[in-house]
Every structure is written in structure tokens, then in C-alpha cells.
Design an enzyme around this catalytic site. Structure first.
Site, PDB file in Angstrom:
ATOM      1  N   ASP A 407       0.613  -1.491  -0.103  1.00  0.00           N
ATOM      2  CA  ASP A 407       0.272   0.030  -0.019  1.00  0.00           C
ATOM      3  C   ASP A 407       1.084   1.119  -0.166  1.00  0.00           C
ATOM      4  O   ASP A 407       2.053   0.563   0.167  1.00  0.00           O
ATOM      5  CB  ASP A 407      -0.976   0.041   1.198  1.00  0.00           C
ATOM      6  CG  ASP A 407      -2.210   0.722   1.287  1.00  0.00           C
ATOM      7  OD1 ASP A 407      -2.460   1.399   0.192  1.00  0.00           O
ATOM      8  OD2 ASP A 407      -2.182   1.192   2.192  1.00  0.00           O
ATOM      9  N   GLU A 410       2.670   4.893  -4.333  1.00  0.00           N
ATOM     10  CA  GLU A 410       2.256   5.800  -5.540  1.00  0.00           C
ATOM     11  C   GLU A 410       4.132   6.690  -5.594  1.00  0.00           C
ATOM     12  O   GLU A 410       4.466   6.825  -6.635  1.00  0.00           O
ATOM     13  CB  GLU A 410       1.254   7.043  -5.085  1.00  0.00           C
ATOM     14  CG  GLU A 410      -0.477   6.277  -5.400  1.00  0.00           C
ATOM     15  CD  GLU A 410      -0.545   5.134  -3.963  1.00  0.00           C
ATOM     16  OE1 GLU A 410      -0.349   5.563  -2.662  1.00  0.00           O
ATOM     17  OE2 GLU A 410      -1.278   4.402  -4.080  1.00  0.00           O
ATOM     18  N   ASP A 485      -8.365   3.805  -1.745  1.00  0.00           N
ATOM     19  CA  ASP A 485      -9.987   4.207  -0.947  1.00  0.00           C
ATOM     20  C   ASP A 485     -10.852   5.094  -1.672  1.00  0.00           C
ATOM     21  O   ASP A 485     -11.650   5.944  -1.888  1.00  0.00           O
ATOM     22  CB  ASP A 485      -8.931   5.271   0.094  1.00  0.00           C
ATOM     23  CG  ASP A 485      -7.952   4.997   0.625  1.00  0.00           C
ATOM     24  OD1 ASP A 485      -7.595   3.610   0.497  1.00  0.00           O
ATOM     25  OD2 ASP A 485      -7.248   5.332   1.452  1.00  0.00           O
TER      26      ASP A 485
HETATM   27  C1  GLC Z   1      -4.729   3.081   2.815  1.00  0.00           C
HETATM   28  C2  GLC Z   1      -5.240   1.946   2.413  1.00  0.00           C
HETATM   29  C3  GLC Z   1      -6.048   1.557   2.791  1.00  0.00           C
HETATM   30  C4  GLC Z   1      -5.964   1.514   4.300  1.00  0.00           C
HETATM   31  C5  GLC Z   1      -4.827   2.308   5.184  1.00  0.00           C
HETATM   32  C6  GLC Z   1      -4.577   2.162   6.079  1.00  0.00           C
HETATM   33  O1  GLC Z   1      -4.778   4.333   3.008  1.00  0.00           O
HETATM   34  O2  GLC Z   1      -5.918   2.563   1.015  1.00  0.00           O
HETATM   35  O3  GLC Z   1      -6.744   0.744   2.165  1.00  0.00           O
HETATM   36  O4  GLC Z   1      -6.699   0.243   5.242  1.00  0.00           O
HETATM   37  O5  GLC Z   1      -3.554   3.043   4.255  1.00  0.00           O
HETATM   38  O6  GLC Z   1      -3.005   1.180   6.364  1.00  0.00           O
END
Ligand code: GLC
Length: 807
Positions: A407, A410, A485
Site C-alpha cells: 500500500d 504511489e 480508498d
Molecule cells: C490506505 C489504504 C487502506 C489502508 C490504510 C491503512 O489508506 O488505501 O486500504 O487500510 O492506508 O493502512
């Protein structure tokens, strides 16, 4: 003394007249009087690569997107010099290159129809700020031409009239039309007079695409640096364009383990251990199938990657093993930022080895993420990727984690404008050192690639499972993905439906959305409708930000739980169907989800349809995306379709109302289809499959269906231990013949198949099995199916036509 501060070359520059031409095997070089060179490479009869240099010299040829396994080779390559053009002909295409200005026009060699022609064509602006060029391309657009693709754009399926940017961006709670978001997939499909072609602009800088927004008859694309370097991919079928693009940028390196196609439960975050076990056990108590449970960032010690919070998870290995005992695979999140902390061995090692990204003038790239201030590995350095892969050893081999969730790659950086690294950060780019302007869009991809390598090594002999948020073209080789998200709104349900279809038509089929919405809380109704859609997405996971209440199948009351269970169970029944679709995707690049336009581009009614899509080859679904609905209108593409629930037959080519109370959703099966089903299991592998169900949907004429199976994990299938069955159905007024051809060395665990005949226009009088009479009466089940031995080669069912009541 400098007096003149005006730029000498301002605005667009264009190629001059071609002065020379040379050929080197499959590449043709056209050089213009002002040193512009076009390198045209024939990769396949239907795939041409166009590459332009403005200085006479090309950059080293390097791409993260192009697969080393991409098909190459052509049947014909003729170049003829004519008075005003060079004419390049392959088996599928004819390409004219204008001597006067290097403009290109591409035609279908079958009928000479024009497919795609340059408007101004290649042009550029010098980039005084950064060096190099801002490279541009413009193409004429024809009346009625439609455009599709571009990865995860949260907009209607047809892109005509819009402009987009590709710059991978953390986009919490994005909305319809937010641009750019998490992925950069600079690939689009043009559909012009029923013929489809694709353009893949393989340039990792910030790119832009304009589909007739600026000018009604012009489509253009450009990048802030690098080369004008694009692939023209011909169909004429859109599905061929997609599979050729997928071949070029790579199919998944292996099949996922079957459990990864099961249902996944996630939340930010399930902790401590007691909570994780409580959730997992509740699935089993309520008999709601589930294969995977996720650990979000709170499992870590202060959000430091590769650590555990020992207060919440005193013995992770034991917990993971207890989860395994009840059929759960544990998936853990890993982000790119490594906390600046000299007590953290990973930080120390990364620092010592020089693995973290640096700013142009030398300091480290420091940025704030969940753990606080971090440094970031340069995943574009192959040594860093190897190191990163090794870091998974303990997590996977020792603790038993089965999947990794990448995650924030980017890369996302908090509290800074632009939400990411500044442009000047330096990257290795596999030996082609560059700034973040060039590496930004591929950073997340390279992180997921390194993770994949680690999982592949340490999960062996099981298959790896990775999920990533950021991606560039080609990322599908290593990992699955989700749409980021999103928000618990009805509009987002629609967006999720379109984004997943769009990613699938961009070579990335292993995709799903955060079911129910990540931000905010869904109503039970919205959650149920979203589960219904998710049950048909290759990646099927509920996830939520967790700060607004629960989002488990049982969180919305008994009646919703029942509906959610029904659809998760349906997914488990359809696992052999989904797995076969995945196999076709991994093998032939065929997208697992087909937007209606991809399913039937010849029907103009499909060109703007957003909601309906075909899963695999034979199942048509249309989610209900409005509250309080008891059904909806939907468009049926060409063909005859059976209502999955009622078996009523609907003729395609029309829009109709379909009933769908909250416990249902419009699902239709193509006439002639044979749908394989497994019994419901609480998790993949819970039961030995003792019998396969085949639902046979009668049709007049001949139709093929396929079933692919193997041991559902491991690599034996690569050595031929798989089973591939092709079923051919031949339907006549008073008979139905079912033939089976099986290849592969895998032996199915079941010896019989329970075959259900749906829509027979006759009453069965006799049945033959492999040329001999078969006692169908004593092999009949209560539910009017007939049991047959698994490896039948022919079944012939004969009957007398049903008498219609005389009127
Ligand atoms: C980001 C991700 C989400 C995750 C969060 C905490 O917002 O997109 O899926 O739960 O980070 O790790």
C-alpha cells in the site's frame, strides 16, 4: 553579456522532410532533414512500435512495461517507396509514412480502410526547465469513434470528450471524475467503424490524453519528458486488442492459488489477536465462507515494516497457525516507508547499503507516512529489490503469512503538496539513472515486483499472492490490485463497477474494490448490493477504514447477513468457472470481465453502456446501483440469455426491466453455456470435491464451454498436471449432444458429474453414454439432474418435443 532572454525555440516543433531511410531486420528508420528519426518496428503483423528521436539518437531502449515473454514475429514485411510516401505492409496492416512531414496513416490490409491517422502527428516542445523534450502526438478522430481504457479512471466507460492525466496519486475518498488517481496505465482502445485498435504510450513520465475534448476531431497524447514511444495494436476485435496488449505488457506469471479467488475479509485494523480470531471464528460459526483475513498497519510495532506489535500479537506464528487450522490465510500489509530509527535493523541495513532514495543534491528523501518520518527504498534498483524480497523470509517462511498487501506505494507522502516525492529525487531505474519525474509512475510497480519475488521464493512450493495499490502497465504480471480508498456511497458502487471493467480491459483482470466502501459507513442495503457485485469480481474483498463501525457480513442485521451469505456461497460454487476464466486470462490474455462493448462491439448500443458486463465467457451480470430498487432496466447483448434464478429465456439486443429484490441481482447465463460448479465450502480445500456439477443451458446449434482445473496451488500444472475439458453442446429440437475432450495429466478428485439440463425443449425419453444406452432414471437425482461418469466422451439425450396446449 547576455541581452536576449527570450527562448529561441518556443512552441511546437515538427519533423522536416524525410531525407533517408534504412532497414535493420524488423526496424525501419526514417530520418528527416532536421535530425528527427522515426524508428518503426514491426513486432507482429498486428503490432507496430513507433519511436521518435528529435536529435538523431535514441535513448537506451528500456521499459518496465514490456514483457520479455511478449510474442514477436510476423508473416510479411514489405517496404515500398512511392512518390510521396513510404508504404509498409504486414499481413494485417498497411502503414503510410509521409515523406513531406513524417505523418503516419495506418490501414487495415484486408480492405484498405483507414484505422488511425496522424493529424499533426509527432511534434514536440523543448523542455528548457528539465532538458529533453515534451513529446506530443495528435491523431485525427472520426465521427462516431469511441475511446476506452486508461486503467482506473473513475469515469464513464467511453472516454470520448474527456482529458486525462497519468500520475500515480494517493486519492483518499476520490469521486467520480477525480483525475489522476492510483494507477498510470497509458493504454487506450479506439473503436472506429466497428474496428478496434489500441495505443500503448510506453512513457513513464507524467502523461496526458485528450479524447476530442480540446478539438472535436482530434485525439492527442503527450508526456512531460522521455520519448514519443507508442505501440499500435490492431484487432479488429476489441478482445484481440486487449489480449495483444496483455501479451505485450505481460500476463500474470502464474495462476493465483485458488483460495485467492475466494472471499477476503479486511479492515483497518483487526487487532489485537483476540479480535482477529473472533472475526475468523464468527465466519465459521455462521457458515459464511471466507479464505483470507488481513492485518492492516496496526499489527506492526509503531508501523515499522517487518515488525510486530508484541502487545497485540504476542505470538504471531501461533496465531497464524491457528488461523490456518480453521482455513484462513493471513495477509499482511507492507508499506514502502522505513521509519528513521537507528534501532531498527532494516533501517540500518538500508542506510549502510545505500538503498534509500536521495534528493538531487545528496540528502535522503525524507517523508512522513504512518510511522512518522521515513526513508524510502529505491525499488528501481535491482539490488534493492533483491534485498526487499529477502526481508519477507521471516514473515512468510517462519510466521506463515500467505499473502502481502503493498500500500502507499504511489509513493504517498503526508503533509506535502503533491502528496508524493518532489521531482528531483534520484532513482537507479535499473541502471538508467533518472529523476522522480520519470520513476514516479513505476515506483509502486517495482515495489510490488520485489514483494512478488520474495513471496515467490519463500512461499514455494505454494504460489505467491500479492496485492498492490499503485501500478503502471505490466504490473499485472506480479500482483492483484484494488481500486483504493473509495467511499460508502451508491455512486461509488457504480464507480467500482466501471473501474474494475476498465482495468480488466487494460490487461489487469485481478481486480476488485473495497466492498461496502473504505471511507464512511454503508447501509445494510448498500453493503448487500456491493457484495453482489463483488461476488463477480476476480478479487473479492470487504475492506473499510474502521473508524465508523463494523463492516463484516453480519454487521447489518440478520436479513442482510442472509443475502451476503447467499452471494458469497454463490461465488464458492462458481470457483471452477472463475478459475477457468483466470486461466484463460493468464494463458491467452482474455480479460475476465468484459464490458458490453468488448463483448459485442458491433452493436452500437453497447458503446456507452457502463453497468452490464460479462464475467468469463458466459455469465452476464448487472449490479443494482440504486437504493430501494426492486429491479432495474438492463441491456442484453446479442444472443439468448437464461435468467440464472428463474431459467426464463431472454432474447438479446434489447433493454428490459429485470426484477431484483434485495436478495437477488440480475444474473444471466448465455444459452448454450455449460457452467461448472463446486459444492459450497467454508474455504478452498475444506472438502474433497466428490462430484462436479455442470449446469447445461440448452441452445439450438453448437456451443463450446471450457473447464480448467489443477491442484489449485503449486506449480505442477506447469509440468502438465492440469485438466482442461472442452464441452461441446449440440442442441436440436428433440435432442442434445454433449461431447467432452480432456487434455492434461491431472486427475480430478471426483468420479461423477451431476449434470442439470436447463431449458430443454423436449421431455427426455432416452439417454446414451459413449454410444450405449444409459439408465438415466436410476441415475437421476431428486433435483432432476442426472449423474454421469466424469470422463464421458459423448452423452446424447433424446426426447419428444413438449406439446404446446392447443389454443
Ligand atoms: C490506505 C489504504 C487502506 C489502508 C490504510 C491503512 O489508506 O488505501 O486500504 O487500510 O492506508 O493502512
Amino acid at each position: 553579456m547576455i541581452l536576449n532572454t527570450e527562448l529561441e525555440h518556443k512552441g511546437n516543433l515538427v519533423p522536416a522532410r524525410i531525407v533517408s531511410y534504412r532497414k535493420n531486420v524488423d526496424s525501419l528508420f526514417f530520418t528527416c532533414a532536421n535530425n528527427v528519426v522515426l524508428q518503426l518496428t514491426v513486432r507482429r503483423d498486428s503490432v507496430l512500435r513507433f519511436r521518435y528521436s528529435t536529435s538523431g539518437n535514441f535513448e537506451p531502449d528500456f521499459s518496465y512495461a514490456i514483457s520479455k515473454y511478449a510474442s514477436r514475429g510476423y508473416n510479411q514485411l514489405d517496404v515500398v517507396e512511392e512518390k510521396e510516401t513510404y508504404k509498409v505492409t504486414t499481413k494485417k496492416l498497411i502503414c503510410h509514412i509521409s515523406k513531406a512531414d513524417l505523418r503516419v496513416a495506418i490501414f487495415d490490409s484486408a480492405d484498405n480502410s483507414v484505422l488511425c491517422e496522424d493529424e499533426l502527428g509527432f511534434h514536440w516542445e523543448e523542455s528548457y526547465q528539465f532538458g529533453g523534450d515534451i513529446v506530443k502526438m495528435s491523431k485525427s478522430s472520426h465521427d462516431g469513434e469511441s475511446y476506452y481504457g486508461l486503467g482506473d479512471k473513475p469515469v464513464d466507460i467511453n472516454l470520448k470528450g474527456k482529458r486525462f492525466e497519468n500520475w500515480v496519486t494517493d486519492s483518499y475518498a476520490y469521486t467520480k471524475e477525480t483525475d489522476p488517481i492510483y494507477k498510470a496505465i497509458p493504454f487506450y482502445i479506439g473503436l472506429n467503424h466497428k474496428k478496434a485498435y489500441g495505443i500503448f504510450f510506453d512513457n513513464s513520465f507524467r502523461t496526458f490524453f485528450d479524447f476530442c475534448r480540446d478539438r472535436r476531431n482530434v485525439t492527442s497524447f503527450w508526456a512531460q519528458g522521455g520519448e514519443m514511444n507508442y505501440y499500435f495494436i490492431y484487432g479488429p476485435e476489441m478482445s484481440q486488442v486487449v489480449s495483444r496488449y496483455t501479451d505485450l505488457t505481460g500476463k500474470p506469471h502464474q495462476l493465483p492459488p485458488l483460495w485467492a479467488l475466494g472471499y477476503h475479509q479486511c479492515k483497518w485494523s483487526y487487532y489485537p489477536e483476540k479480535k482477529v480470531m473472533e472475526v475468523a471464528n464468527k465466519f465459521r460459526q455462521l457458515s459464511i465462507p471466507c479464505d483470507a483475513i488481513y492485518l492492516d498497519i496496526d499489527y506492526m510495532d509503531g508501523f515499522r515494516c517487518f515488525t510486530w506489535n508484541k502487545e497485540y500479537f504476542p505470538d504471531p506464528k501461533r496465531m497464524v497457525s491457528e488461523l490456518t487450522d480453521i482455513g484462513f490465510k493471513t495477509v499482511a500489509i507492507i508499506d514502502p516507508g522505513i521509519k528513521i530509527d537507528s534501532n531498527n535493523p532494516i533501517f540500518k541495513e538500508g542506510l549502510e547499503k545505500g538503498y534509500f532514495c536521495k534528493r538531487a543534491d545528496g540528502p535522503y528523501m525524507k517523508g512522513k507516512v504512518w510511522p512518522g518520518e521515513c526513508y524510502f527504498p529505491d525499488f528501481t534498483n535491482p539490488k534493492v529489490r533483491e534485498w526487499w524480497a529477502e526481508l519477507y523470509k521471516e514473515l512468510i517462511e517462519d510466521i506463515g503469512i500467505k499473502g502481502v498487501w503493498n500500500d502507499m506505494n504511489e509513493p504517498a507522502v503526508m503533509d506535502v503538496p503533491g502528496k508524493t516525492f518532489p521531482d528531483d529525487v534520484r532513482h537507479d531505474y535499473d541502471g538508467n539513472a533518472c529523476s522522480h519525474r520519470k520513476a514516479h509512475n513505476i515506483y509502486g510497480m517495482q515495489m510490488a515486483r520485489a514483494t512478488y519475488q520474495g513471496l515467490k521464493k519463500y512461499s514455494y512450493p505454494q504460489r505467491p499472492f500479492v496485492i498492490t495499490r499503485a501500478a503502471y502497465s505490466g504490473t499485472q504480471r506480479y500482483t492483484s490490485t484494488w481500486t483504493g480508498d473509495n467511499v460508502a456511497t451508491w455512486e461509488h458502487l457504480t464507480i467500482a463497477n466501471i473501474q474494475t471493467q476498465r482495468l480488466a480491459m487494460c490487461g489487469f483482470s485481478f481486480v476488485g474494490s473495497d466492498i461496502g466502501g473504505f471511507a464512511e459507513q454503508p447501509t445494510g442495503e448498500l453493503y448487500a448490493r456491493w457484495i453482489q457485485l463483488g461476488a463477480f469480481h476476480p478479487f473479492f474483498r470487504t475492506h473499510s477504514s474502521g473508524d465508523h463501525g463494523d463492516q463484516e457480513p453480519w454487521s447489518f442485521g440478520k436479513s442482510i447477513t442472509k443475502i451476503v451469505k447467499k452471494f458469497i456461497e454463490l461465488r464458492y460454487q462458481l470457483l471452477p468457472y472463475m478459475y477457468t476464466a483466470f486461466w484463460r486470462y493468464a494463458n491467452e490474455g482474455i480479460p475476465m470481465l468484459k464490458s458490453l462493448v468488448l463483448f459485442d462491439q458491433n452493436d452500437v448500443h453497447t458503446h456507452y453502456r457502463n453497468d452490464e458486463f460479462v464475467v468469463g465467457e458466459k455469465i452476464l451480470v448487472c449490479p443494482v446501483t440504486e437504493p430501494n430498487a426492486r429491479g432495474r432496466r438492463m441491456y442484453f447483448p446479442y444472443g439468448d440469455w437464461y435468467d440464472y434464478w428463474t431459467h426464463e429465456l431472454v432474447e438479446g439486443g434489447q433493454e428490459l426491466w429485470v426484477d431484483a429484490d434485495l436478495d437477488s441481482m440480475p444474473v444471466f447465463v448465455k444459452a448454450g453455456a455449460i457452467i461448472p460448479k463446486y459444492p459450497i465450502q467454508q474455504f478452498v480445500g475444506e472438502k474433497k470435491i466428490e462430484q462436479l456439477k455442470l449446469d447445461v443451458y440448452f441452445n439450438l446449434g453448437k456451443d463450446d464451454s471450457q473447464l480448467y482445473e489443477d491442484s489449485h496451488d503449486g506449480y505442477d500444472y506447469i509440468k502438465g498436471r492440469y485438466s482442461h475439458r472442452i464441452f461441446t453442446l449440440t442442441g436440436k429440437q428433440n435432442s442434445l449432444t454433449l461431447q467432452q475432450v480432456k487434455t492434461g495429466k491431472h486427475f480430478s478428485s471426483y468420479e461423477t458429474m451431476e449434470i442439470k439440463f436447463i431449458g430443454l425443449p423436449f421431455k427426455i425419453t432416452s439417454v446414451e453414454l459413449n454410444g450405449e444406452a444409459y439408465d438415466h432414471k436410476s441415475n437421476k437425482t431428486n433435483g432432476s439432474s442426472i449423474i454421469f461418469p466424469t470422463d464421458f466422451s459423448d452423452i446424447v439425450i433424446t426426447g419428444v418435443p413438449e406439446q404446446k396446449n392447443p389454443s
